[in-house]
Design an enzyme around this catalytic site. Structure first.
Site, short mmCIF file in Angstrom:
data_model
loop_
_atom_site.label_atom_id
_atom_site.label_comp_id
_atom_site.label_asym_id
_atom_site.label_seq_id
_atom_site.Cartn_x
_atom_site.Cartn_y
_atom_site.Cartn_z
N CYS A 134 0.66 -1.34 -0.03
CA CYS A 134 -0.12 -0.25 -0.11
C CYS A 134 0.78 1.20 0.02
O CYS A 134 0.31 2.40 -0.42
CB CYS A 134 -0.92 0.02 1.40
SG CYS A 134 -1.84 -1.37 1.09
N HIS A 284 -4.13 6.83 2.58
CA HIS A 284 -4.18 5.54 2.00
C HIS A 284 -5.84 5.15 2.27
O HIS A 284 -5.91 5.09 3.44
CB HIS A 284 -3.17 4.69 2.44
CG HIS A 284 -3.40 3.22 1.95
ND1 HIS A 284 -4.08 2.62 0.84
CD2 HIS A 284 -3.63 1.82 2.58
CE1 HIS A 284 -4.11 1.46 0.70
NE2 HIS A 284 -4.20 0.98 2.13
N ASN A 314 -10.11 -0.82 -1.01
CA ASN A 314 -8.48 -0.71 -0.72
C ASN A 314 -8.04 -1.12 -2.03
O ASN A 314 -7.88 -2.32 -2.20
CB ASN A 314 -8.14 -1.54 0.45
CG ASN A 314 -6.77 -1.35 0.88
OD1 ASN A 314 -5.89 -0.86 0.14
ND2 ASN A 314 -6.18 -1.74 1.97
N1 ACO Z 1 -18.62 -9.88 7.27
C1 ACO Z 1 -18.90 -10.19 8.41
N2 ACO Z 1 -18.29 -10.50 9.51
C2 ACO Z 1 -17.26 -10.59 9.47
C3 ACO Z 1 -16.13 -10.00 8.20
C4 ACO Z 1 -17.00 -9.84 7.23
N3 ACO Z 1 -16.71 -9.26 6.00
N4 ACO Z 1 -15.05 -10.24 8.37
C5 ACO Z 1 -14.76 -10.45 9.65
N5 ACO Z 1 -16.05 -10.77 10.23
C6 ACO Z 1 -16.27 -10.95 11.46
C7 ACO Z 1 -15.05 -12.00 12.13
O1 ACO Z 1 -15.10 -13.36 11.58
C8 ACO Z 1 -15.26 -11.67 13.60
O2 ACO Z 1 -16.35 -12.55 14.22
P1 ACO Z 1 -16.15 -13.34 15.64
O3 ACO Z 1 -16.36 -12.07 16.61
O4 ACO Z 1 -17.45 -14.04 15.69
O5 ACO Z 1 -15.02 -13.93 15.70
C9 ACO Z 1 -15.84 -10.36 13.63
O6 ACO Z 1 -16.17 -9.99 12.41
C10 ACO Z 1 -14.67 -9.41 14.27
O7 ACO Z 1 -13.44 -9.48 13.32
P2 ACO Z 1 -12.27 -8.60 13.64
O8 ACO Z 1 -11.29 -9.19 12.62
O9 ACO Z 1 -11.97 -8.52 14.88
O10 ACO Z 1 -13.02 -7.27 12.96
P3 ACO Z 1 -12.21 -5.74 12.93
O11 ACO Z 1 -13.25 -4.92 13.81
O12 ACO Z 1 -10.76 -5.87 13.55
O13 ACO Z 1 -12.14 -5.57 11.59
C11 ACO Z 1 -10.85 -5.38 9.65
C12 ACO Z 1 -11.54 -6.23 10.51
C13 ACO Z 1 -12.01 -4.45 8.76
C14 ACO Z 1 -10.28 -6.09 8.61
C15 ACO Z 1 -9.92 -4.40 10.33
O14 ACO Z 1 -9.09 -5.25 11.43
C16 ACO Z 1 -9.05 -3.48 9.41
O15 ACO Z 1 -9.65 -2.89 8.59
N6 ACO Z 1 -7.60 -3.67 9.57
C17 ACO Z 1 -6.74 -3.01 8.70
C18 ACO Z 1 -6.35 -4.07 7.71
C19 ACO Z 1 -6.50 -3.45 6.40
O16 ACO Z 1 -7.13 -2.47 6.02
N7 ACO Z 1 -5.37 -3.99 5.50
C20 ACO Z 1 -5.49 -3.73 4.30
C21 ACO Z 1 -3.95 -3.45 4.00
S1 ACO Z 1 -3.16 -2.61 4.95
C22 ACO Z 1 -3.64 -1.25 4.84
O17 ACO Z 1 -3.97 -0.88 3.92
C23 ACO Z 1 -3.62 -0.45 6.00
#
Ligand code: ACO
Length: 357
Positions: A134, A284, A314
């Protein structure tokens, strides 16, 4: 919980530098390309167990663009590059170098940039990829700045491009809903060069600061584990989709908030600017919650952020140059405006730049 706000007010010695600073490299033109096919959150409800409500509230993403079966990463990169050249009123013959930020090249070897060079009709000039995920666009711009500053190159095309829809695991709902395809590009050249729309006697446009960082200890947080020389692809690896993106989302989230804030503050300081000097932030576009926290910690209101996450998801290294191009073309970013860009992704690698248009 109240977030600590980074103070930009106590740096009078750097204010002085603003007047002395003579940038050597500037943006001469921007361009972007997004594939025609738009995929909504509702469509993804049919692919994995997810919901429009979850994706929208947890990320801010509503739609993303997916490349058609015949489209390649280098096709999208070349399209964005052509548009940037047109905007700069320059031709391929004016280019001295092509730098492509991508982690989804057409092939493992040779570089995607070689195909882009060929498709643009350029010959002999160096063309190479930067695999900083990214942060690839900020990395590419920082490297190009060095060549132009030293006089080793005059005009350089820097492209951020990704075709992520082909490298995500379509059974992993925690990643497949996040990413989109697209390309963005800028033509960089000497700050002394003019471009259409320049304001006579305005402050000299240019890159005021540009800084890049990597912390390899967090490499496992976001990776494509198999398919490289360390883990050549086997049938088992293929079945387990080990050749697709894997992410520990919360580790990336925490690193993004911390390092985007710190690197933005550092770039501002290096540019000799305080908060009120800034017209726009082009972050980003990964997650609206990351952007909101960075905005609060920096003390910049969200209405000064250029946001298109809702529309593209993204797009990794393409996200900043696509947002930049949209804002330049619709007149939000105007000549004289001072713009902060910041990005973080796999590596983890990150960086920030301050640019005067
Ligand atoms: N739909 C429904 N539920 C989902 C989904 C989905 N697409 N994805 C995950 N869940 C569920 C999980 O299984 C979990 O369920 P559980 O509690 O029963 O186990 C619950 O949602 C919470 O999951 P988390 O991973 O804790 O969710 P979080 O609030 O952390 O959000 C996310 C996840 C959106 C990926 C977040 O961590 C994030 O944005 N991280 C940054 C990563 C990113 O953007 N990376 C891209 C490249 S790097 C960058 O660009 C910065």
């Amino acid at each position: 919980m109240a977030l600590p706000v980074i103070e930009f007010t106590n740096i009078p010695s750097h204010r002085k530098n603003v007047l002395e600073l003579k940038p050597t490299t500037r943006i001469l033109g921007t361009g972007s390309y997004a594939p025609a096919r738009v995929v909504t959150n509702s469509e993804l409800e049919k692919v994995v167990e997810t919901s429009d409500e979850w994706i929208t509230t947890r990320t801010g993403i509503r739609r993303r663009h997916h490349a058609a079966a015949h489209e390649t990463t280098s096709d999208m990169a070349a399209a964005a590059g052509r548009r940037a050249l047109e905007a700069a009123q320059l031709s391929v013959a004016d280019l001295d170098m092509i730098i492509v930020g991508t982690v989804t090249p057409d092939h493992s070897s040779p570089s995607c940039a070689t195909a882009v060079q060929h498709k643009l009709g350029a010959t002999d000039i160096p063309a190479f990829d930067i695999a900083a995920a990214c942060a690839g666009f900020v990395y590419g711009m920082t490297i190009a700045d060095q060549f132009i500053t030293t006089g080793a190159a005059r005009c350089i095309l820097v492209i951020g491009v990704e075709l992520l829809s082909r490298v995500v695991n379509w059974q992993d709902r925690s990643t497949c809903v996040l990413f989109g395809d697209g390309a963005g590009a800028v033509v960089l050249g000497p700050a002394t060069m003019h471009r259409p729309g320049d304001v006579p006697d305005g402050p000299r446009p240019g890159i005021l600061a540009s800084q890049i960082y990597t912390d390899g200890s967090l490499a496992d947080a976001l990776q494509i584990p198999a398919g490289g020389a360390a883990r050549p692809l086997t049938v088992d690896e293929l079945e387990a989709q080990e050749n697709k993106v894997q992410m520990v989302g919360q580790d990336v989230f925490r690193a993004a908030v911390k390092q985007l804030t710190a690197s933005s503050a550092q770039a501002m300081k290096a540019a000799g600017l305080v908060s009120r000097d800034l017209d726009w932030v082009v972050p980003h576009q990964a997650n609206m919650r990351i952007i909101t926290q960075v905005s609060q910690r920096l003390g910049f209101s969200l209405d000064r952020f250029i946001l298109n996450l809702e529309e593209y998801g993204n797009t990794s290294s393409a996200s900043i140059p696509i947002a930049l191009d949209e804002a330049v073309r619709d007149g939000r970013i105007r000549p004289g405006h001072q713009v902060l860009m910041c990005a973080l992704g796999a590596g983890i690698s990150w960086g920030a730049a301050v640019v005067r248009f």
